[in-house]
Design a protein around this motif. Sequence first.
Motif, short mmCIF file in Angstrom:
data_model
loop_
_atom_site.label_atom_id
_atom_site.label_comp_id
_atom_site.label_asym_id
_atom_site.label_seq_id
_atom_site.Cartn_x
_atom_site.Cartn_y
_atom_site.Cartn_z
N TYR A 195 0.82 -1.24 -0.13
CA TYR A 195 0.00 0.13 0.12
C TYR A 195 0.83 1.26 0.02
CZ TYR A 195 -3.62 3.15 1.38
OH TYR A 195 -4.51 4.43 1.47
N TRP A 196 1.78 1.48 0.91
CA TRP A 196 2.69 2.51 1.04
C TRP A 196 3.45 2.64 0.03
CZ3 TRP A 196 0.16 5.88 3.48
CH2 TRP A 196 -0.83 5.49 4.62
N LYS B 19 3.37 1.71 -3.04
CA LYS B 19 2.59 2.01 -4.46
C LYS B 19 2.34 3.75 -4.40
CE LYS B 19 0.11 -2.17 -5.13
NZ LYS B 19 -1.17 -2.91 -4.88
N ARG B 20 2.29 4.25 -3.15
CA ARG B 20 1.84 5.68 -3.21
C ARG B 20 3.37 6.64 -2.79
NH1 ARG B 20 -1.92 2.56 -2.16
NH2 ARG B 20 -4.28 3.01 -2.55
N ASN B 21 4.33 5.90 -2.92
CA ASN B 21 5.67 6.56 -2.68
C ASN B 21 5.69 7.22 -1.29
OD1 ASN B 21 6.67 5.64 -4.96
ND2 ASN B 21 5.79 7.45 -6.25
N VAL B 22 4.94 6.68 -0.43
CA VAL B 22 5.21 6.99 1.07
C VAL B 22 6.14 6.31 1.64
CG1 VAL B 22 3.95 7.31 3.30
CG2 VAL B 22 2.64 7.87 1.12
N PRO B 23 7.00 7.08 2.47
CA PRO B 23 8.06 6.42 3.25
C PRO B 23 7.45 5.39 4.22
CG PRO B 23 8.11 8.49 4.20
CD PRO B 23 7.31 8.38 2.76
N TYR B 24 7.89 4.27 4.65
CA TYR B 24 7.28 3.31 5.35
C TYR B 24 8.32 2.34 5.97
CZ TYR B 24 7.84 -0.37 1.80
OH TYR B 24 8.28 -1.31 0.74
N ILE B 25 7.81 1.82 7.40
CA ILE B 25 8.78 0.87 8.02
C ILE B 25 8.36 -0.64 7.57
CG2 ILE B 25 9.35 0.01 10.31
CD1 ILE B 25 8.32 2.89 11.25
N TYR C 112 6.44 12.16 8.36
CA TYR C 112 5.40 11.05 8.61
C TYR C 112 5.82 9.60 7.73
CZ TYR C 112 4.61 12.31 3.83
OH TYR C 112 5.00 12.51 2.35
N CYS C 113 5.02 8.69 8.23
CA CYS C 113 5.49 7.48 7.54
C CYS C 113 4.13 6.42 7.58
CB CYS C 113 6.79 6.83 8.22
SG CYS C 113 6.39 5.87 9.86
N SER D 105 -1.55 -5.30 11.59
CA SER D 105 -2.08 -6.37 10.87
C SER D 105 -2.06 -5.99 9.45
CB SER D 105 -3.51 -6.82 11.33
OG SER D 105 -3.62 -8.14 10.95
N LEU D 106 -3.02 -6.15 8.72
CA LEU D 106 -2.95 -5.89 7.46
C LEU D 106 -3.34 -4.53 6.97
CD1 LEU D 106 -4.43 -9.33 6.01
CD2 LEU D 106 -1.97 -8.69 6.01
N SER D 107 -3.85 -3.67 7.95
CA SER D 107 -4.46 -2.49 7.66
C SER D 107 -3.10 -1.19 7.69
CB SER D 107 -5.32 -1.95 8.87
OG SER D 107 -6.61 -2.79 8.72
N PRO D 108 -3.16 -0.62 6.52
CA PRO D 108 -2.05 0.32 6.60
C PRO D 108 -2.69 1.70 7.36
CG PRO D 108 -3.62 0.32 4.56
CD PRO D 108 -3.89 -0.70 5.22
N ASN D 109 -1.93 2.32 7.85
CA ASN D 109 -1.93 3.32 9.04
C ASN D 109 -1.01 4.46 8.65
OD1 ASN D 109 -4.01 2.53 11.06
ND2 ASN D 109 -3.19 0.97 10.71
N LEU D 110 -1.08 5.65 9.08
CA LEU D 110 -0.21 6.68 8.54
C LEU D 110 0.34 7.16 10.23
CD1 LEU D 110 1.13 8.56 6.62
CD2 LEU D 110 -0.52 10.02 7.08
#
Length: 183
Positions: free
Chosen positions: A33-34, A36-42, A77-78, A83-88
């Motif tokens: 999810y993150w 694909k949206r070019n959002v930095p993520y852990i 932000y990241c 679980s399987l839900s994306p959160n910001l």
Amino acid sequence: AMFLQASTLWNLLGITTALLAVAYAYTKWCFQYWKKRNVPYIEPTIPFGNLGSPLKENVDESMAQMYKKAKVKGWKYCGMYISLSPNLLVLDLEMIKNILTKDFQYFMDRGTYTNEKDDPVGCHLFNLTGSRWRNLRAKLSPTFTSGKLKAMFQTLVDCGLVLENYIESKIKPDEAVDIKELL
């Protein structure tokens, strides 16, 4: 008869393997999810996401670790996964201020489950969503204007001093107190 039992066992093993493969593929797809949206993520771990195993780790400690990781990387932000839900996860104070004030109408849903029948105390302004949140906020906002809070401040200070004096004069330092009776 032995041949049928062995083939049935192989069929069950094949079905189980196929189901596990599908579950793994779905999990990997959810964790894109993150990206694909070019959002930095852990980077999450399968199947628990970023919180780790609920049996091994405390949710608060996991959140604090994610915050520290993102802060070290300099992110404002990241993305993360519960679980399987994306959160910001928002770290920048200015961004948080905008979310909680100016842009609040876009961020009113917190993603928390509330059950008013079984847990009415949990149905407060920070947990409600949609029209229920909007109605409660409309009722509470006029109560907490800056002018009304300033007017209440001195009353709270005066009541606190009265309570403090009463406690100092009536209650011994090592004595147990029934706070309900005291108040």
